[in-house]
Design an enzyme around this catalytic site. Structure first.
Site, PDB file in Angstrom:
ATOM      1  N   ARG A  81     -35.754  32.005  10.624  1.00 17.27           N
ATOM      2  CA  ARG A  81     -35.420  32.536   9.308  1.00 17.27           C
ATOM      3  C   ARG A  81     -34.904  31.445   8.371  1.00 17.27           C
ATOM      4  NH1 ARG A  81     -37.630  34.879   6.009  1.00 17.27           N
ATOM      5  NH2 ARG A  81     -38.322  36.195   7.735  1.00 17.27           N
ATOM      6  N   LYS A 116     -29.429  24.382 -14.194  1.00 17.06           N
ATOM      7  CA  LYS A 116     -29.281  25.787 -13.819  1.00 17.06           C
ATOM      8  C   LYS A 116     -29.845  25.993 -12.416  1.00 17.06           C
ATOM      9  CE  LYS A 116     -29.467  27.331 -18.619  1.00 17.06           C
ATOM     10  NZ  LYS A 116     -30.235  28.060 -19.651  1.00 17.06           N
ATOM     11  N   LYS A 148     -23.204  19.209 -26.900  1.00 14.45           N
ATOM     12  CA  LYS A 148     -23.663  20.538 -27.284  1.00 14.45           C
ATOM     13  C   LYS A 148     -22.745  21.116 -28.358  1.00 14.45           C
ATOM     14  CE  LYS A 148     -25.422  23.082 -23.944  1.00 14.45           C
ATOM     15  NZ  LYS A 148     -26.871  22.960 -24.153  1.00 14.45           N
ATOM     16  N   GLU A 176     -27.621  17.896 -28.809  1.00 17.98           N
ATOM     17  CA  GLU A 176     -28.252  19.181 -29.115  1.00 17.98           C
ATOM     18  C   GLU A 176     -28.201  19.426 -30.621  1.00 17.98           C
ATOM     19  OE1 GLU A 176     -27.547  23.155 -26.896  1.00 17.98           O
ATOM     20  OE2 GLU A 176     -26.244  23.192 -28.661  1.00 17.98           O
ATOM     21  N   ASP A 197     -32.712  22.843 -29.991  1.00 16.34           N
ATOM     22  CA  ASP A 197     -32.356  24.077 -29.308  1.00 16.34           C
ATOM     23  C   ASP A 197     -32.824  25.320 -30.055  1.00 16.34           C
ATOM     24  OD1 ASP A 197     -30.990  25.519 -27.219  1.00 16.34           O
ATOM     25  OD2 ASP A 197     -29.453  26.006 -28.693  1.00 16.34           O
TER      26      ASP A 197
END
Length: 260
Positions: A81, A116, A148, A176, A197
């Site tokens: 697994r 992320k 940012k 950004e 962005d």
């Protein structure tokens, strides 16, 4: 230290039993994670015999054999697994990445991942992105500055924030911008890369013209498979997509054993 061990395999499988098995894709995928799967099996059976006929990063059809293994039945069942979970997840990341890469083929834009990632899995998820044909963005908070909106809010304005990063001696400064009027102040104060962005394609095209090749440009925010081609055609250098690692579905891969 909590309980450990595979009580099912220990109870059901004779100590001397041996298995051979085949790991195969059940859908078309881009392959990633086989060396890690091999490591799981070898950790429990150092003498296991493993053949991996498919190189990492290859795109394969449903039914393709990815790995053949032969060894101690208890060990292989215990590792099964963990090995499958790893290959299914990493091949899922690679497969989704390959789909996005195909969508922008010929535009000149390069697909990037983001930070992320699932906690603890960043290195291997970013590896899977490379196996799918994408490129890695920052690995962490230390390898480039990324200014940012919240940094700008505290620093006062985008020019001041950028200048502070430049004066700190940081070589790579990503800034950004969510408005066209932020571009020139960012570049004038030391930006080496602009993250554009949540800009619609017409605005992105205008931004690329204004930048005029002075620094690389990156489109980011809300990029989907059905929109990425139009974004790439604006002339941006990079497009970053968080979902490559944040929400790639696991692919269907099976592992079938037979006693020998």
């Amino acid at each position: 230290m909590g309980p450990s061990g595979d009580i099912t395999a220990a109870a059901v499988i004779p100590a001397g039993a041996r298995f051979s098995g085949v790991m195969a894709s059940r859908e078309a995928i881009a392959v990633a994670g086989l060396p890690l799967a091999e490591a799981f099996f070898r950790a429990l059976d150092p003498d296991v015999v493993i053949d991996t006929p498919i190189p990492e990063g290859d795109r394969v059809a449903a039914g393709t054999v990815l790995m053949r293994i032969e060894g101690k039945a208890r060990a292989l069942l215990t590792a099964e697994r963990s090995a499958l979970n790893t290959v299914q997840h990493l091949s899922g990341v690679a497969t989704l990445t390959a789909t996005y890469v195909d969508a922008i083929a010929g535009t000149g834009a390069t697909l990037l991942d983001t930070r992320k990632t699932i906690p603890g899995l960043r290195l291997i998820e970013k590896y899977a992105v490379r196996m799918g044909g994408g490129r890695n963005h920052r690995m962490g908070l230390w390898d480039a500055a990324m200014i940012k909106d919240n940094h700008v809010a505290v620093a006062g304005d985008i020019g001041a924030a950028t200048a502070r990063a430049r004066d700190a001696g940081i070589a790579s400064i990503i800034v950004e911008c969510d408005r066209i009027d932020q571009i020139d102040p960012a570049i004038a104060n030391g930006a080496t890369h602009l993250l554009l962005d949540n800009m619609a394609p017409p605005t992105l095209r205008e931004a690329v013209v204004l930048v005029a090749g002075r620094v690389p440009t990156e489109a980011s925010g809300g990029v989907r498979l059905d929109t990425i081609r139009a974004i790439a055609e604006t002339g941006v250098t990079y497009i970053s997509v968080g979902r490559l690692t944040q929400s790639a579905p696991a692919v269907d891969i099976g592992l079938d054993f037979e006693a020998i």
